[in-house]
Design a protein around this motif. Sequence first.
Motif, mmCIF file in Angstrom:
data_model
loop_
_atom_site.group_PDB
_atom_site.id
_atom_site.type_symbol
_atom_site.label_atom_id
_atom_site.label_comp_id
_atom_site.label_asym_id
_atom_site.label_seq_id
_atom_site.Cartn_x
_atom_site.Cartn_y
_atom_site.Cartn_z
ATOM 1 N N ARG A 9 0.844 -1.186 0.000
ATOM 2 C CA ARG A 9 0.000 0.000 0.000
ATOM 3 C C ARG A 9 0.884 1.242 0.000
ATOM 4 O O ARG A 9 1.982 1.230 0.539
ATOM 5 N N SER A 10 0.390 2.326 -0.581
ATOM 6 C CA SER A 10 1.151 3.565 -0.579
ATOM 7 C C SER A 10 1.017 4.260 0.761
ATOM 8 O O SER A 10 -0.094 4.585 1.185
ATOM 9 N N PRO A 11 2.118 4.521 1.456
ATOM 10 C CA PRO A 11 2.015 5.238 2.731
ATOM 11 C C PRO A 11 1.561 6.675 2.539
ATOM 12 O O PRO A 11 0.879 7.249 3.396
ATOM 13 N N PHE A 12 1.923 7.282 1.408
ATOM 14 C CA PHE A 12 1.616 8.685 1.174
ATOM 15 C C PHE A 12 0.133 8.921 0.872
ATOM 16 O O PHE A 12 -0.349 10.039 0.986
ATOM 17 N N ALA A 13 -0.572 7.858 0.481
ATOM 18 C CA ALA A 13 -1.986 7.984 0.142
ATOM 19 C C ALA A 13 -2.899 7.593 1.299
ATOM 20 O O ALA A 13 -4.129 7.571 1.138
ATOM 21 N N ARG A 14 -2.335 7.307 2.464
ATOM 22 C CA ARG A 14 -3.163 6.933 3.620
ATOM 23 C C ARG A 14 -3.989 8.128 4.093
ATOM 24 O O ARG A 14 -3.431 9.220 4.302
ATOM 25 N N PRO A 15 -5.276 7.964 4.286
ATOM 26 C CA PRO A 15 -6.075 9.056 4.857
ATOM 27 C C PRO A 15 -5.584 9.401 6.254
ATOM 28 O O PRO A 15 -5.170 8.525 7.009
ATOM 29 N N VAL A 16 -5.604 10.686 6.571
ATOM 30 C CA VAL A 16 -5.226 11.108 7.919
ATOM 31 C C VAL A 16 -6.307 10.670 8.892
ATOM 32 O O VAL A 16 -7.499 10.879 8.655
ATOM 33 N N GLN A 17 -5.908 10.054 9.961
ATOM 34 C CA GLN A 17 -6.843 9.488 10.921
ATOM 35 C C GLN A 17 -6.754 10.157 12.293
ATOM 36 O O GLN A 17 -7.765 10.383 12.948
ATOM 37 N N TRP A 18 -5.507 10.461 12.725
ATOM 38 C CA TRP A 18 -5.303 11.004 14.061
ATOM 39 C C TRP A 18 -4.864 12.456 13.986
ATOM 40 O O TRP A 18 -4.105 12.855 13.092
ATOM 41 N N ARG A 19 -5.274 13.239 14.976
ATOM 42 C CA ARG A 19 -4.924 14.663 15.019
ATOM 43 C C ARG A 19 -3.466 14.864 15.402
ATOM 44 O O ARG A 19 -2.792 15.756 14.907
ATOM 45 N N ASP A 20 -2.982 14.041 16.309
ATOM 46 C CA ASP A 20 -1.610 14.181 16.810
ATOM 47 C C ASP A 20 -1.228 12.905 17.541
ATOM 48 O O ASP A 20 -1.902 11.871 17.419
ATOM 49 N N GLY A 21 -0.170 12.994 18.340
ATOM 50 C CA GLY A 21 0.312 11.821 19.047
ATOM 51 C C GLY A 21 -0.591 11.318 20.143
ATOM 52 O O GLY A 21 -0.385 10.215 20.656
ATOM 53 N N SER A 22 -1.618 12.097 20.499
ATOM 54 C CA SER A 22 -2.548 11.632 21.522
ATOM 55 C C SER A 22 -3.477 10.551 20.992
ATOM 56 O O SER A 22 -4.147 9.869 21.763
ATOM 57 N N GLY A 23 -3.525 10.394 19.664
ATOM 58 C CA GLY A 23 -4.446 9.426 19.072
ATOM 59 C C GLY A 23 -5.851 9.951 18.930
ATOM 60 O O GLY A 23 -6.759 9.198 18.559
ATOM 61 N N ALA A 24 -6.057 11.260 19.182
ATOM 62 C CA ALA A 24 -7.391 11.849 19.017
ATOM 63 C C ALA A 24 -7.739 11.906 17.536
ATOM 64 O O ALA A 24 -6.885 12.224 16.704
ATOM 65 N N PRO A 25 -8.968 11.601 17.161
ATOM 66 C CA PRO A 25 -9.342 11.606 15.744
ATOM 67 C C PRO A 25 -9.348 13.023 15.174
ATOM 68 O O PRO A 25 -9.587 13.991 15.898
ATOM 69 N N VAL A 26 -9.073 13.125 13.879
ATOM 70 C CA VAL A 26 -9.110 14.434 13.232
ATOM 71 C C VAL A 26 -10.562 14.864 13.038
ATOM 72 O O VAL A 26 -11.485 14.044 13.035
#
Length: 404
Positions: free
Chosen positions: A107-124
């Motif tokens: 899978r392409s890492p660059f095409a992964r949808p953003v899922q987390w806001r930051d290192g806390s694991g909070a969703p975007v």
Amino acid sequence: MELGRRSRALVRGALRARSRLRRRRSRWRSLVALSTVVVLAATATLAPAAASSAFAPAAVAGPAVALGDRVVRLSEQAEPDSRAVLLVHGWLSTVLPDADGQRSYARSPFARPVQWRDGSGAPVARGMTASLQQRLEARPGVAVYAFDYSANSAGWVGSTGSADNLAAAIRSIADAVHGPVDVVTHSMGGLALRYALRDAPDIAALIGEVVTVAAPTQGSDIANVAVDIAGAIRATMSTVPVLQNLVLPWIGAVCNKQLAEDARGGCDLPPVIRTGIAALGPAGTSLRAGSAELADLPDWPAGLHVHAIAASAVVAMPLPSGKTGEARLGDGLVAETSALAGAADTTVVTCRTDLPPGVGGVGMILSGQVAAPPFGGACGHDAVFSNLEAVDAVLAALRGPASG
């Protein structure tokens, strides 16, 4: 007459006993087969490279030629006078989209949808899930390209010929846009760029910014630990020589041969087993910390600006002494120091998990609430571009008129 009836009864009894024995044998064989698969999976994932030379594909005589490498233009921007950004993937990866009707594990890492806001694991928030690739494509004046060597990404980038093809791709793109090429790499892609610069030093003048993400410059300590664990596992197999000497090497040889021909879709085994077998191949062994290949890794040329980004998962737990103990896990595969080595500028994306004491902390680990592989989370090696903080760090590092 009585003797005849007794004889027939004995015959029927013998037939029933034989039938029961066959059923038991069938169940026993099924259990043996299932056990074989389980042991094979564990051993293929963790076994050291020295276990059997059959795991590594046969060496090819003569100079390495990387067939199947390609440059893909991803954006719709006009080429002349654009600012070019070239994406370079890593080991067992790709930048190509899934093809209809074609099996693909990479899978392409660059095409992964953003899922987390930051290192806390909070969703975007809603509307913030665009991938790094999409965000780059949306920038005015930016032409986004990708170098795909997925057909050869199971091999060591210093010997497959892909580094030469990467150098040729940079020349071609620089000529098309009449300007410099920014390069963003993931994992082993950063090492491929080093070899390309060593073998073709002229391309340094064609490169603007270099951004490496999770580059295993000093290797992966996890791979070395796996070798130690594997020693104990393989010792338990000494009583099953058919697995050690025949079945396992044969499957490993077939799988690695297919991966050498096409790392994107080769070796039709479950992903964990597939990756484990590939770890015994040429690139997997070269990526272990302390390998001869990494000791020979070329330095970045003087004057080239390199910004390295590392993901660092920190797991903290209260100790009986009243202090807090911390375990720094890197991104689960590459340590922070390995990912940052040799760079002029660095960024560390940190994911911190504070575990409660006792059973509560153990429960969080078992339920997957820890921020790095093997537990998952926002700092995982393969999922780092799903972390908005990491994506923002890449975009900020791509300085220049078109990327400000």
